[in-house]
Scaffold this motif. Sequence first.
Motif, short mmCIF file in Angstrom:
data_model
loop_
_atom_site.label_atom_id
_atom_site.label_comp_id
_atom_site.label_asym_id
_atom_site.label_seq_id
_atom_site.Cartn_x
_atom_site.Cartn_y
_atom_site.Cartn_z
N SER A 259 0.83 -1.21 0.00
CA SER A 259 0.00 0.00 0.00
C SER A 259 0.86 1.26 0.00
O SER A 259 0.37 2.34 -0.27
N GLY A 260 2.12 1.13 0.32
CA GLY A 260 3.00 2.27 0.36
C GLY A 260 3.01 2.97 1.72
O GLY A 260 3.82 3.86 1.96
N ASN A 261 2.10 2.61 2.61
CA ASN A 261 2.04 3.22 3.94
C ASN A 261 3.01 2.52 4.89
O ASN A 261 3.27 1.33 4.75
N LYS A 262 3.52 3.30 5.84
CA LYS A 262 4.37 2.71 6.84
C LYS A 262 3.52 1.92 7.84
O LYS A 262 2.36 2.22 8.04
N ALA A 263 4.13 0.91 8.45
CA ALA A 263 3.41 0.10 9.43
C ALA A 263 3.21 0.88 10.72
O ALA A 263 4.00 1.77 11.05
N GLY A 264 2.16 0.55 11.46
CA GLY A 264 1.92 1.15 12.77
C GLY A 264 0.87 2.24 12.72
O GLY A 264 0.26 2.51 11.68
N GLY A 265 0.66 2.87 13.86
CA GLY A 265 -0.34 3.93 13.97
C GLY A 265 0.09 5.16 13.20
O GLY A 265 1.27 5.47 13.09
N LYS A 266 -0.88 5.88 12.67
CA LYS A 266 -0.59 7.07 11.86
C LYS A 266 -0.64 8.32 12.72
O LYS A 266 -1.26 8.36 13.78
N LYS A 267 0.00 9.40 12.24
CA LYS A 267 0.04 10.66 12.98
C LYS A 267 -1.37 11.21 13.12
O LYS A 267 -2.16 11.17 12.17
N GLY A 268 -1.67 11.72 14.32
CA GLY A 268 -2.98 12.31 14.57
C GLY A 268 -4.03 11.31 15.00
O GLY A 268 -5.13 11.69 15.39
N HIS A 269 -3.74 10.04 14.97
CA HIS A 269 -4.72 9.03 15.36
C HIS A 269 -4.81 8.97 16.89
O HIS A 269 -3.80 8.85 17.57
N GLN A 270 -6.02 9.07 17.43
CA GLN A 270 -6.23 8.99 18.86
C GLN A 270 -6.34 7.52 19.25
O GLN A 270 -7.33 6.87 18.91
N GLY A 271 -5.38 7.00 19.93
CA GLY A 271 -5.40 5.62 20.36
C GLY A 271 -6.23 5.45 21.62
O GLY A 271 -6.55 6.42 22.31
N THR A 272 -6.60 4.25 21.90
CA THR A 272 -7.33 3.97 23.13
C THR A 272 -6.55 2.94 23.92
O THR A 272 -5.90 2.06 23.34
N CYS A 273 -6.58 3.08 25.23
CA CYS A 273 -5.91 2.12 26.08
C CYS A 273 -6.62 2.08 27.42
O CYS A 273 -7.48 2.92 27.71
N LEU A 274 -6.29 1.15 28.24
CA LEU A 274 -6.88 1.06 29.58
C LEU A 274 -6.24 2.13 30.46
O LEU A 274 -5.03 2.18 30.62
N LYS A 275 -7.06 2.99 31.01
CA LYS A 275 -6.58 4.06 31.89
C LYS A 275 -6.60 3.56 33.33
O LYS A 275 -7.38 2.68 33.69
N VAL B 10 12.98 6.84 47.78
CA VAL B 10 13.24 8.05 47.02
C VAL B 10 12.03 8.36 46.12
O VAL B 10 11.64 9.51 45.95
N LYS B 11 11.45 7.33 45.54
CA LYS B 11 10.28 7.52 44.70
C LYS B 11 9.41 6.27 44.73
O LYS B 11 9.87 5.19 45.12
N TYR B 12 8.18 6.45 44.31
CA TYR B 12 7.23 5.34 44.20
C TYR B 12 6.91 5.13 42.73
O TYR B 12 6.76 6.09 41.97
N ILE B 13 6.81 3.90 42.34
CA ILE B 13 6.40 3.57 40.99
C ILE B 13 5.02 2.95 41.08
O ILE B 13 4.83 1.96 41.79
N GLU B 14 4.06 3.56 40.37
CA GLU B 14 2.70 3.06 40.41
C GLU B 14 2.42 2.21 39.18
O GLU B 14 2.71 2.62 38.05
N ARG B 15 1.85 1.06 39.41
CA ARG B 15 1.42 0.17 38.34
C ARG B 15 0.05 -0.34 38.67
O ARG B 15 -0.29 -0.53 39.84
N GLN B 16 -0.73 -0.56 37.65
CA GLN B 16 -2.08 -1.04 37.88
C GLN B 16 -2.29 -2.31 37.07
O GLN B 16 -1.95 -2.36 35.89
N VAL B 17 -2.82 -3.33 37.72
CA VAL B 17 -3.06 -4.62 37.07
C VAL B 17 -4.56 -4.78 36.87
O VAL B 17 -5.34 -4.58 37.79
#
Length: 152
Positions: A93-109, A138-145
């Motif tokens: 197709s001539g397009n590069k692989a992966g998400g395109k510029k300006g695309h709003q992705g969705t993920c688990l917040k 010194v610092k806390y790292i937050e992760r959510q499962v």
Amino acid sequence: MIPELPATMSAEILLKENAELRMRVACLEERCRELEEKVGKNSQNSSKPPSSDGYQKPCKNSNSPDHSDDLSADKGTDPSDEKPNPKSLRQSSGNKAGGKKGHQGTCLKQVDIPDYIEYLPVKECNKCQASLLDSEPVKYIERQVFETRETG
């Protein structure tokens, strides 16, 4: 110079050398046969997995690559007339692989109020193995499962 040996001694030496050479030739022929069998194996004629075949697909007209000339001579066909392995018909197709510029992705917040919080303190330094139990972090790292709940 080499001293002259009686004819009977030189004949015995030659016969002994001849017997040794015949044994060596027999061993080398056996080794050659074993190696040819090993090279001729693929996933279709042995228990090898298909991934070990490499990129070259086995010829469908013969069981081993060294007999392809013999079979083509018997059938009266030229080995160059055989069809090549199929190639992908997909067009680029001539397009590069992966998400395109300006695309709003969705993920688990991360949620504001998690079900439970678990603190995992670091007990020792991973470089020098010194105890860190008495020192302030010194610092806390937050992760959510996120865990899926099965209903039923």
